[in-house]
Design a protein around this motif. Structure first.
Motif, PDB file in Angstrom:
ATOM      1  N   PRO A 192     -15.650  12.302  -7.819  1.00  0.00           N
ATOM      2  CA  PRO A 192     -14.840  11.173  -6.125  1.00  0.00           C
ATOM      3  C   PRO A 192     -13.216  12.060  -6.361  1.00  0.00           C
ATOM      4  O   PRO A 192     -13.071  12.550  -6.532  1.00  0.00           O
ATOM      5  N   GLU A 193     -13.362  11.380  -4.320  1.00  0.00           N
ATOM      6  CA  GLU A 193     -12.102  12.138  -4.043  1.00  0.00           C
ATOM      7  C   GLU A 193     -11.097  11.362  -4.531  1.00  0.00           C
ATOM      8  O   GLU A 193     -10.840  10.136  -5.183  1.00  0.00           O
ATOM      9  N   GLU A 194     -10.276  12.001  -5.198  1.00  0.00           N
ATOM     10  CA  GLU A 194      -8.437  11.745  -5.707  1.00  0.00           C
ATOM     11  C   GLU A 194      -7.523  11.836  -4.561  1.00  0.00           C
ATOM     12  O   GLU A 194      -7.496  12.318  -4.096  1.00  0.00           O
ATOM     13  N   SER A 195      -6.144  10.507  -5.066  1.00  0.00           N
ATOM     14  CA  SER A 195      -4.901  10.917  -3.993  1.00  0.00           C
ATOM     15  C   SER A 195      -3.865  10.406  -5.235  1.00  0.00           C
ATOM     16  O   SER A 195      -4.217   9.397  -6.285  1.00  0.00           O
ATOM     17  N   GLU A 196      -2.473  10.384  -4.901  1.00  0.00           N
ATOM     18  CA  GLU A 196      -1.493  10.082  -5.659  1.00  0.00           C
ATOM     19  C   GLU A 196      -0.403  10.105  -4.333  1.00  0.00           C
ATOM     20  O   GLU A 196      -0.670  10.758  -3.018  1.00  0.00           O
ATOM     21  N   THR A 197       0.226   8.389  -3.715  1.00  0.00           N
ATOM     22  CA  THR A 197       0.911   8.495  -3.211  1.00  0.00           C
ATOM     23  C   THR A 197       2.301   8.190  -3.577  1.00  0.00           C
ATOM     24  O   THR A 197       2.837   7.002  -4.747  1.00  0.00           O
ATOM     25  N   PHE A 198       3.968   8.073  -2.484  1.00  0.00           N
ATOM     26  CA  PHE A 198       4.535   7.956  -3.166  1.00  0.00           C
ATOM     27  C   PHE A 198       5.504   7.615  -1.489  1.00  0.00           C
ATOM     28  O   PHE A 198       4.822   7.780  -0.147  1.00  0.00           O
ATOM     29  N   GLU A 199       6.243   6.221  -1.495  1.00  0.00           N
ATOM     30  CA  GLU A 199       6.699   5.414  -0.810  1.00  0.00           C
ATOM     31  C   GLU A 199       7.770   5.327  -0.542  1.00  0.00           C
ATOM     32  O   GLU A 199       7.904   4.546  -1.574  1.00  0.00           O
ATOM     33  N   LEU A 200       8.684   5.332   0.377  1.00  0.00           N
ATOM     34  CA  LEU A 200       9.868   4.137   0.207  1.00  0.00           C
ATOM     35  C   LEU A 200      10.268   4.026   1.077  1.00  0.00           C
ATOM     36  O   LEU A 200       9.631   3.534   2.619  1.00  0.00           O
ATOM     37  N   GLY A 201      10.446   2.222   1.353  1.00  0.00           N
ATOM     38  CA  GLY A 201      10.652   0.950   2.185  1.00  0.00           C
ATOM     39  C   GLY A 201      11.905   0.645   2.544  1.00  0.00           C
ATOM     40  O   GLY A 201      12.604  -0.013   1.356  1.00  0.00           O
ATOM     41  N   ALA A 202      12.064  -0.578   3.302  1.00  0.00           N
ATOM     42  CA  ALA A 202      12.913  -0.878   3.741  1.00  0.00           C
ATOM     43  C   ALA A 202      12.830  -1.909   4.656  1.00  0.00           C
ATOM     44  O   ALA A 202      12.442  -1.778   5.770  1.00  0.00           O
ATOM     45  N   ARG A 203      12.969  -2.684   4.299  1.00  0.00           N
ATOM     46  CA  ARG A 203      13.098  -4.053   5.417  1.00  0.00           C
ATOM     47  C   ARG A 203      14.281  -4.945   6.338  1.00  0.00           C
ATOM     48  O   ARG A 203      14.900  -5.635   4.857  1.00  0.00           O
ATOM     49  N   TYR A 204      13.821  -5.522   7.076  1.00  0.00           N
ATOM     50  CA  TYR A 204      15.607  -6.437   7.344  1.00  0.00           C
ATOM     51  C   TYR A 204      14.499  -7.143   7.696  1.00  0.00           C
ATOM     52  O   TYR A 204      14.140  -7.674   8.700  1.00  0.00           O
ATOM     53  N   SER A 205      15.126  -8.832   7.360  1.00  0.00           N
ATOM     54  CA  SER A 205      14.882 -10.814   7.633  1.00  0.00           C
ATOM     55  C   SER A 205      15.462 -11.246   8.067  1.00  0.00           C
ATOM     56  O   SER A 205      16.645 -11.540   7.157  1.00  0.00           O
ATOM     57  N   ALA A 206      16.061 -11.306   9.188  1.00  0.00           N
ATOM     58  CA  ALA A 206      16.418 -12.793  10.073  1.00  0.00           C
ATOM     59  C   ALA A 206      16.053 -13.727  10.469  1.00  0.00           C
ATOM     60  O   ALA A 206      14.389 -14.087  10.150  1.00  0.00           O
ATOM     61  N   SER A 207      16.282 -14.712  10.767  1.00  0.00           N
ATOM     62  CA  SER A 207      15.548 -15.852  10.838  1.00  0.00           C
ATOM     63  C   SER A 207      14.429 -16.222  11.831  1.00  0.00           C
ATOM     64  O   SER A 207      13.722 -16.504  12.127  1.00  0.00           O
ATOM     65  N   LEU A 208      14.942 -15.589  13.267  1.00  0.00           N
ATOM     66  CA  LEU A 208      14.194 -14.886  14.209  1.00  0.00           C
ATOM     67  C   LEU A 208      13.232 -13.562  14.655  1.00  0.00           C
ATOM     68  O   LEU A 208      12.970 -13.256  15.195  1.00  0.00           O
TER      69      LEU A 208
END
Length: 621
Positions: A443-459
């Motif tokens: 099988p093909e194999e992988s590894e993934t790193f991720e950093l994220g940020a989410r800003y949520s307001a009412s609109l």
């Protein structure tokens, strides 16, 4: 420098909507927090998910007026589409620069895809039968098993809800001798919800290739049936079932190998179907268990007529029988556990002489999520036992923190794998392809790193993610398939939107650096920059809007590794709708307004400017 300027422009376009948020607004009242279930099999809002998630609901689908499924997802954050022409032609939908067969498709929980080619048949999905689309970017093999290196897209068919039966119908026509029609009914009682609909799409299409086959348009037709029912008993037990079935024909251009003589006709007769039935039982106040039986079908008969030999019929049918057992356990007020077993068997019926025509896979998985104050922790682990290659263990961990009422941070690391296809393993050396299979592939194999940020307001909201994926043992090679290539993919995704009074917008940007580590070349058909902007406004009974798509240049390679350039392009689509009364709406759209010539796959044309109109009826209660 160009990337930085484009990134800043996209963020600036979204920022005013966020800045208009009144101080002190309660983010819990946000209108842009749809619920999704695909990221972990848990029901969560997009804000709560520790993954990069995009949800496209029925309201947005009707607003965008797509002709084909790829119109809905093209240009979204992390998503790229390449196709051998429009309207039912072979399409690749890539997530985060991975291959299309590293992208798992689910329909109402049913695992889809071809066991011979490995890819999913995105081109046959009927937009009118879809209620919601959930796109989860990043590895999900530790939850769903093979194929989810780049992520998972789950399509949900339309469902009924409590109330008297409501009829819906539509009739449309437009350029390229296109017409479409559909009729459905949905409703529910206190115990039973149901939905049943049928739709048809037919087009003469365009001449997909200029120098191959004949000069006639390459048509496409698709007839689809969708149904869904759920019934609740007095003791809380729920019985449910669903079906999404499509069949039709897609024409293409072809010359007879070895002679160069065009075939008189070349087409694929297809069947694409997902069927599921199950039972959900509340064993205790904290423990629910669910059993489902499902089957997916991905069938295609490639037919050629004429030429020197008179033509041929090549059959490639996949049937996947699936059994799942899932348990949802609430371990505490802030801790949830999901554990279960997925088992499926692939069967191939083909005119190609494969050494093997079936294999099974059994996977055992668990997902744990807990809240610790402002912090969330999530972990998943899966063990797969495959008849062909043995066992494989994958896992993922994720962390999230509610930094402020509106700002949420996240980080994750995950491993994934992709099982070799039947073509990779068993393709006969006498077949028409240029390679032959290798049963010793891993099988093909992988590894993934991720950093994220989410800003949520009412609109409004803005979501930013950076990631790196490394894929080892990529399957390639000529004439024998081998595990030889390695790839490194780095990227930045920005997604945002706002609902402010009569205005609605969505914006996406993807910056991608996808490299073949052996040659140093860019991976084929991966544009370094792509963007999408949707803007709509309601004006009384009218609505108007448009979509702009932009994609930078990319490359593809022949068998010798020689590159050819695919030019960048930009397109614009416009749309409008008018509510004649509460039940009747007339819709109209112009696609590729500036009549651009462009290719997403070398040598294959895309349509010029087109105009479409549709009359829609939705019975009110």
């Amino acid at each position: 420098m160009k990337r930085s300027i484009l990134s800043a422009a996209i963020v600036a376009a979204v920022s005013p909507a966020v800045a208009d948020e009144a101080p002190g607004t309660d983010s819990d009242s946000a209108t842009l927090q749809p619920v999704q279930v695909t990221a972990t099999r848990l029901s969560q809002t997009v804000d709560e998910a520790l993954a990069s998630v995009t949800v496209i609901d029925r309201e947005e689908i009707e607003r965008l007026q797509p002709r084909q499924f790829t119109d809905l997802v093209e240009g979204r954050a992390g998503v790229s589409v390449s196709s051998a022409g429009p309207f039912g032609k072979q399409s690749s939908v890539r997530l985060r620069g991975t291959e299309s067969d590293h992208h798992l498709m689910l329909i109402d929980g049913v695992r889809m895809g071809s066991a011979t080619t490995g890819g999913a048949s995105w081109r046959f999905l009927p937009p009118e039968e879809i209620d919601r689309v959930e796109i989860v970017r990043g590895p999900r093999t530790s939850i769903y098993g093979s194929d989810a290196i780049g992520g998972v897209t789950q399509v949900f068919s339309r469902a009924g809800r409590e109330g008297p039966p409501r009829v819906n119908a539509f009739l449309g026509a437009g350029s390229f001798s296109t017409w479409e029609a559909g009729l459905g009914v949905a409703g529910g009682t206190g115990r039973t919800d149901y939905s049943l609909s049928v739709s048809m799409f037919d087009t003469e299409g365009i001449d997909v290739q200029d120098d191959v086959g004949d000069d006639d348009p390459d048509g496409y037709d698709n007839t689809s049936l969708a149904g869904k029912v759920a019934h609740r008993l007095d003791n809380g037990i729920e019985l449910f079932g669903n079906v999404l079935y499509s069949e039709g024909r897609s024409e293409y251009d072809a010359d007879e190998p070895g002679t160069g003589v065009p075939y008189d006709q070349a087409y694929t007769d297809f069947v694409h179907a997902a069927l599921r039935a199950g039972i959900r039982v509340p064993l205790t106040d904290r423990w629910d268990t669910e059993f489902t039986l499902a089957q997916s079908r991905d069938e295609g008969d490639r037919v050629t007529e004429g030429g020197v030999s008179g033509g041929s019929v090549d059959q490639f049918d996949t049937r996947r029988d699936q059994l799942t057992w899932r348990n949802d356990v609430r371990l505490g007020e802030r801790t949830d556990l999901i554990a279960g077993v997925d088992a499926y068997e692939d069967r191939v019926d083909s005119t190609a002489d494969y050494d093997e025509d079936s294999r099974y896979n059994v996977g055992v998985y668990s997902v744990v999520r807990t809240e610790l104050g402002n912090h969330d922790l999530e972990g998943s682990l899966r063990y797969d036992d495959n008849e062909q290659f043995g066992d494989k263990t994958t896992g993922q961990v994720a962390w999230g923190m509610q930094a402020t009422d509106a700002l949420r941070l996240r980080a994750s690391y995950g491993t994934a794998f992709k099982a070799p296809t039947f073509n990779d393993l068993y393709w006969p050396s006498s077949g028409p392809m240029s390679f032959r299979g290798n049963p010793d592939l891993e099988p093909e194999e992988s590894e993934t790193f991720e950093l994220g940020a989410r800003y949520s307001a009412s609109l409004a909201y803005v979501d930013v993610a950076v990631f790196e994926t490394r894929v080892d043992d990529l399957i390639t090679g000529f004439p024998v398939r081998e595990n030889v290539d390695e790839a490194r993919i780095r990227g930045l995704e920005v997604e945002g939107g706002h609902d402010l009074g009569p205005w609605n917008s969505r914006v996406s940007l993807t910056l991608l650096d996808a490299e073949d580590r052996d040659s140093g070349d860019e991976l084929a058909r991966r544009a370094p920059v792509s963007a999408r902007f949707d803007l709509d406004r309601q004006i009384g009974d009218f609505s108007v809007g448009g979509t702009v798509l932009a994609r930078s240049r990319s490359y593809e390679y022949d068998f010798t590794g020689e590159p050819s350039r695919l030019s960048g392009y930009g397109t614009m689509n416009l749309r409008a709708a008018y509510a004649l009364d509460p039940e009747w709406t007339v819709e109209g759209s112009l696609t590729n307004v500036f009549d651009r010539d462009y290719e997403t796959q070398g040598g294959y044309n895309n349509p010029g400017m087109g105009a479409f109109v549709k009359l829609r009826y939705q019975q009110q209660r």
